[in-house]
Enzyme design. Structure first.
Site, PDB file in Angstrom:
ATOM      1  N   SER A 200       0.849  -1.195   0.000  1.00 18.18           N
ATOM      2  CA  SER A 200       0.000   0.000   0.000  1.00 18.18           C
ATOM      3  C   SER A 200       0.888   1.250   0.000  1.00 18.18           C
ATOM      4  O   SER A 200       1.724   1.404  -0.886  1.00 18.18           O
ATOM      5  CB  SER A 200      -0.942  -0.049   1.209  1.00 18.18           C
ATOM      6  OG  SER A 200      -1.979   0.867   1.056  1.00 18.18           O
ATOM      7  N   ASP A 266     -17.873 -13.985 -13.658  1.00 15.14           N
ATOM      8  CA  ASP A 266     -16.894 -15.039 -13.412  1.00 15.14           C
ATOM      9  C   ASP A 266     -16.465 -15.738 -14.709  1.00 15.14           C
ATOM     10  O   ASP A 266     -15.271 -15.909 -14.977  1.00 15.14           O
ATOM     11  CB  ASP A 266     -17.533 -16.035 -12.416  1.00 15.14           C
ATOM     12  CG  ASP A 266     -16.691 -17.266 -12.165  1.00 15.14           C
ATOM     13  OD1 ASP A 266     -15.554 -17.311 -12.656  1.00 15.14           O
ATOM     14  OD2 ASP A 266     -17.171 -18.177 -11.460  1.00 15.14           O
ATOM     15  N   ASP A 273     -14.742 -20.283 -11.777  1.00 15.61           N
ATOM     16  CA  ASP A 273     -13.961 -20.597 -10.579  1.00 15.61           C
ATOM     17  C   ASP A 273     -14.269 -19.641  -9.433  1.00 15.61           C
ATOM     18  O   ASP A 273     -13.570 -19.625  -8.419  1.00 15.61           O
ATOM     19  CB  ASP A 273     -12.456 -20.547 -10.909  1.00 15.61           C
ATOM     20  CG  ASP A 273     -12.044 -19.212 -11.530  1.00 15.61           C
ATOM     21  OD1 ASP A 273     -12.925 -18.348 -11.738  1.00 15.61           O
ATOM     22  OD2 ASP A 273     -10.843 -19.029 -11.814  1.00 15.61           O
ATOM     23  N   ASP A 420      -8.952  -5.312  -5.112  1.00 19.04           N
ATOM     24  CA  ASP A 420      -8.385  -4.421  -4.090  1.00 19.04           C
ATOM     25  C   ASP A 420      -9.460  -3.420  -3.664  1.00 19.04           C
ATOM     26  O   ASP A 420      -9.982  -2.671  -4.488  1.00 19.04           O
ATOM     27  CB  ASP A 420      -7.156  -3.701  -4.669  1.00 19.04           C
ATOM     28  CG  ASP A 420      -6.378  -2.926  -3.616  1.00 19.04           C
ATOM     29  OD1 ASP A 420      -7.003  -2.125  -2.890  1.00 19.04           O
ATOM     30  OD2 ASP A 420      -5.152  -3.098  -3.540  1.00 19.04           O
ATOM     31  N   HIS A 460      -6.698  -6.144  -0.796  1.00 19.51           N
ATOM     32  CA  HIS A 460      -5.596  -5.209  -0.572  1.00 19.51           C
ATOM     33  C   HIS A 460      -4.640  -5.781   0.483  1.00 19.51           C
ATOM     34  O   HIS A 460      -5.068  -6.007   1.622  1.00 19.51           O
ATOM     35  CB  HIS A 460      -6.197  -3.888  -0.101  1.00 19.51           C
ATOM     36  CG  HIS A 460      -5.224  -2.779   0.059  1.00 19.51           C
ATOM     37  ND1 HIS A 460      -4.564  -2.214  -1.009  1.00 19.51           N
ATOM     38  CD2 HIS A 460      -4.793  -2.111   1.156  1.00 19.51           C
ATOM     39  CE1 HIS A 460      -3.776  -1.239  -0.568  1.00 19.51           C
ATOM     40  NE2 HIS A 460      -3.894  -1.166   0.742  1.00 19.51           N
TER      41      HIS A 460
END
Ligand SMILES: *[C@@H]1O[C@H](CO)[C@@H](O)[C@H](O)[C@H]1NC(C)=O
Ligand SMILES: *[C@@H]1O[C@H](CO)[C@@H](O)[C@H](O)[C@H]1NC(C)=O
Ligand SMILES: *[C@@H]1O[C@H](CO)[C@@H](O)[C@H](O)[C@H]1NC(C)=O
Ligand SMILES: *[C@@H]1O[C@H](CO)[C@@H](O)[C@H](O)[C@H]1NC(C)=O
Ligand SMILES: *[C@@H]1O[C@H](CO)[C@@H](O)[C@H](O)[C@H]1NC(C)=O
Ligand SMILES: *[C@@H]1O[C@H](CO)[C@@H](O)[C@H](O)[C@H]1NC(C)=O
Ligand SMILES: *[C@@H]1O[C@H](CO)[C@@H](O)[C@H](O)[C@H]1NC(C)=O
Ligand SMILES: *[C@@H]1O[C@H](CO)[C@@H](O)[C@H](O)[C@H]1NC(C)=O
Ligand SMILES: *[C@@H]1O[C@H](CO)[C@@H](O)[C@H](O)[C@H]1NC(C)=O
Ligand SMILES: CC(=O)N[C@H]1CO[C@H](CO)[C@@H](O)[C@@H]1O
Length: 530
Positions: A200, A266, A273, A420, A460
């Site tokens: 980060s 997806d 998956d 994230d 994240h």
């Protein structure tokens, strides 16, 4: 295949040379000293050291760390002040007493911190690294929590330019200089290899270090880097503004949308998956859920068109009145609780803004500790973006020329989750391109010194997410630096609640793991890099 906990970092790296154990001729921990003029950019004010035995600490959420126990170190606290600045910085250096591995590692911070002192050192020291970090002066001699952002202003209300302008990078270099000097003094030998690890804000510190202090580190692990234009800082409160302008949904409305988005997008990457590997092509129609009723903690909730508008705006990049896109927002398939958390207060839902977002808006952008982000309109948001643009160069390692780092043999390994919750991966892809075009003598590719791995479904910095995250990226970096083995893939794993494990071999950008069309979608062997 080796898979440990999803937090990984399993293998402690073997010692480089056994002869590097502390010799009786070198100073004892308590006798370590530094000259006041160790470096031209700062003055050493004090050095205090004491041996610490049997140290332990739990896993710290969101860090690159893992639980530590039974650690014996020389614990050194160094205070410095910068030339022409009235700051006061605390650095913490830990030197393992019994099993130094011959290496050195600086660790970074996160949010509005440049380093976590003891907490940042412990995981590295437990793997045998001599290690250091600095709080960068941001705790005002440990009188405030740097995450509050109040250090942006002096007590008389004026902007603390030294701290603001140096927040992105100075602490990392200082920790390298001080830590290496003490390592050499204590062990009677320089570290053979020096590393940096951070996530980060810590990831951004890694990119800064490679660009501006190319000699500090041989290898840099810079995860989920906060490589964001200054002008994009208000993005951290964009979902709050959208909700205040439109409607504030219960958190379970967002969860319902997340499940529907994953279900719809997806398969776009060819594998069902549960992970979205191609968020750029996921164009979910948020109005498709309007009118549907679902069970939200025992209560029936109906999704409204206002809910659909909120989700749609949060997933789009905001545009200024000029039509210019401000930045990217969280990708479809990302959990909403990071930037769009809500809570029930006095019978109605209210947004819970992301704390660093509040700190940046109040102290950095508006210089007003009472500024209320819950009161922001779209017009206020546009104004904040314009004001924040003044920090473009302060926050990013312009001019993104990494040739010095490359030419001295440095290696930079980065990874970014495609889910994230705080820092959109598109910013990292953008700067990957910028580095490629600004790194002189580039011969078409930068992958001889920089590799970026995107992780589908990962959050994240190991925080949340529902996709496999890198198991032991530091070992991959060490192999690259010391043995010349460049990582062609990076093993990632996730152990699910039902104890089953999903693994992936992540690929160096611009490649992604592509499903073979058959085989177990939980196994990395069913995918290859394309
Ligand atoms: C080390 O600390 C642990 C607790 O973290 C404790 O159980 C153990 O007895 C300690 N060992 C020694 C030798 O003091
Ligand atoms: C290391 O030393 C500092 C300064 O004396 C102290 O605050 C800190 O608690 C020490 N760390 C440990 C683990 O004892
Ligand atoms: C920093 O705080 C310590 C006590 O925690 C104090 O002894 C020292 O004088 C302070 N230094 C400065 C420069 O404020
Ligand atoms: C605030 O304090 C700083 C540092 O002492 C000083 O340089 C600055 O001029 C002061 N500003 C005001 C508005 O008093
Ligand atoms: C709704 O969910 C709650 C748990 O959150 C559960 O106890 C309840 O039985 C559910 N109600 C219906 C109608 O499914
Ligand atoms: C959302 O906000 C509430 C209320 O402040 C808080 O208790 C909760 O921990 C937050 N959720 C997350 C995931 O941060
Ligand atoms: C919120 O905005 C309104 C209208 O601009 C203003 O009157 C009020 O003072 C603001 N409240 C806070 C807490 O900033
Ligand atoms: C900051 O960067 C953004 C994006 O590149 C740009 O639109 C903006 O004009 C810049 N602001 C300033 C003050 O340089
Ligand atoms: C590009 O240049 C670097 C260093 O200048 C070199 O190590 C690498 O082999 C070159 N790659 C290609 C594909 O020529
Ligand atoms: C090392 C370094 O770049 N220091 C800078 C920190 O910020 C001050 C105030 O803006 C600059 O003068 C320094 O050069």
């Amino acid at each position: 295949m080796k898979v440990s906990t999803p937090l990984g970092l399993v293998a402690a790296h073997g010692p480089l040379t056994l002869a590097l154990a502390v010799s009786p001729r070198t100073p004892k921990c308590a006798d370590l000293k530094l000259p006041p003029q160790l470096d031209s950019s700062f003055e050493v004010l004090s050095v205090n050291s004491v041996e610490v035995y049997n140290y332990s600490q739990p896993y710290v959420l969101g860090s690159l760390g893992y639980p530590v126990s039974g650690l014996n170190v020389c614990n050194i606290t160094v205070a410095i002040t910068h030339t022409n600045d009235d700051d006061y910085n605390i650095l913490r250096v830990w030197l393992p007493l019994d099993k130094w591995n011959g290496r050195f590692q600086v660790t970074g911070g996160g949010g509005l911190s440049t380093g976590y002192l003891d907490v940042g050192n412990a995981p590295a020291a437990s793997q045998g690294y001599a290690t250091a970090n600095s709080e960068g002066g941001l705790t005002l001699n440990q009188t405030i929590d740097s995450q509050s952002g109040s250090w942006f202003l002096r007590s008389n209300g004026s902007v603390n330019n030294g701290l603001v302008e140096n927040y992105s990078f100075r602490a990392t270099h200082d920790a390298a200089v001080v830590g290496k000097a003490l390592t050499e003094q204590f062990y009677g030998a320089c570290p053979e290899f020096s590393y940096y690890t951070g996530c980060s804000q810590g990831g951004k510190q890694g990119f800064w270090a490679a660009a501006h202090n190319p000699d500090d580190f041989d290898g840099i692990l810079a995860a989920s880097p906060a490589l964001v234009d200054g002008s994009a800082i208000p993005m951290l409160v964009w979902p709050t503004v959208v909700m205040e302008e439109t409607a504030v949904p219960a958190q379970c409305v967002f969860n319902q949308y997340l499940a529907a988005i994953i279900e719809a997008c997806d398969v776009l990457d060819g594998a069902r998956d549960g992970l979205i590997s191609d968020p750029e092509n996921c164009h979910f129609d948020t109005t498709s859920l309007v009118g549907s009723v679902f069970n939200c903690s025992g209560e029936d909730v109906t999704i409204t068109s206002a809910h659909a508008e909120v989700v749609s705006k949060i997933l789009q990049s905001p545009k200024l009145p000029s039509g210019e896109q401000v930045w990217w927002m969280i990708s479809p398939g990302t959990e909403f609780w990071g930037l769009a958390n809500t809570t029930l207060q006095d019978g109605k839902f209210v947004p819970v803004p992301f704390t660093p977002g509040i700190a940046f808006l109040r102290y950095l952008i508006y210089h007003d500790p009472t500024y209320d982000v819950l009161n922001m309109t779209y017009a206020d948001f546009d104004e904040a973006v314009a004001l924040a643009g003044n920090y473009n160069e302060t926050f990013l390692p312009y001019p993104f020329d990494y040739s010095a780092f490359r030419d001295r043999g440095g290696k930079l390994l980065s990874w970014h989750g495609l889910a994230d919750q705080f820092i959109p991966h598109q910013g990292t892809l953008h700067f990957y391109d910028v580095i490629e075009s600004n790194t002189r003598s580039a011969n078409g590719s930068i992958d001889d010194f920089l590799r970026l791995f995107l992780a589908p479904g990962a959050g994240h910095c190991y925080l949340g997410g529902y996709g496999p995250a890198p198991v032991d990226p530091l070992s991959a970096l060490v192999d690259w630096v010391e043995a010349g083995v460049a990582p062609d893939t990076l093993l990632a794993a996730l152990t699910k609640l039902d104890s089953t494990t999903i693994t992936r071999d992540l690929c160096p950008w611009p490649m992604m793991p592509i499903y073979h069309g058959q085989g177990d979608v939980s196994a990395e062997s069913s995918f290859s890099c394309k």
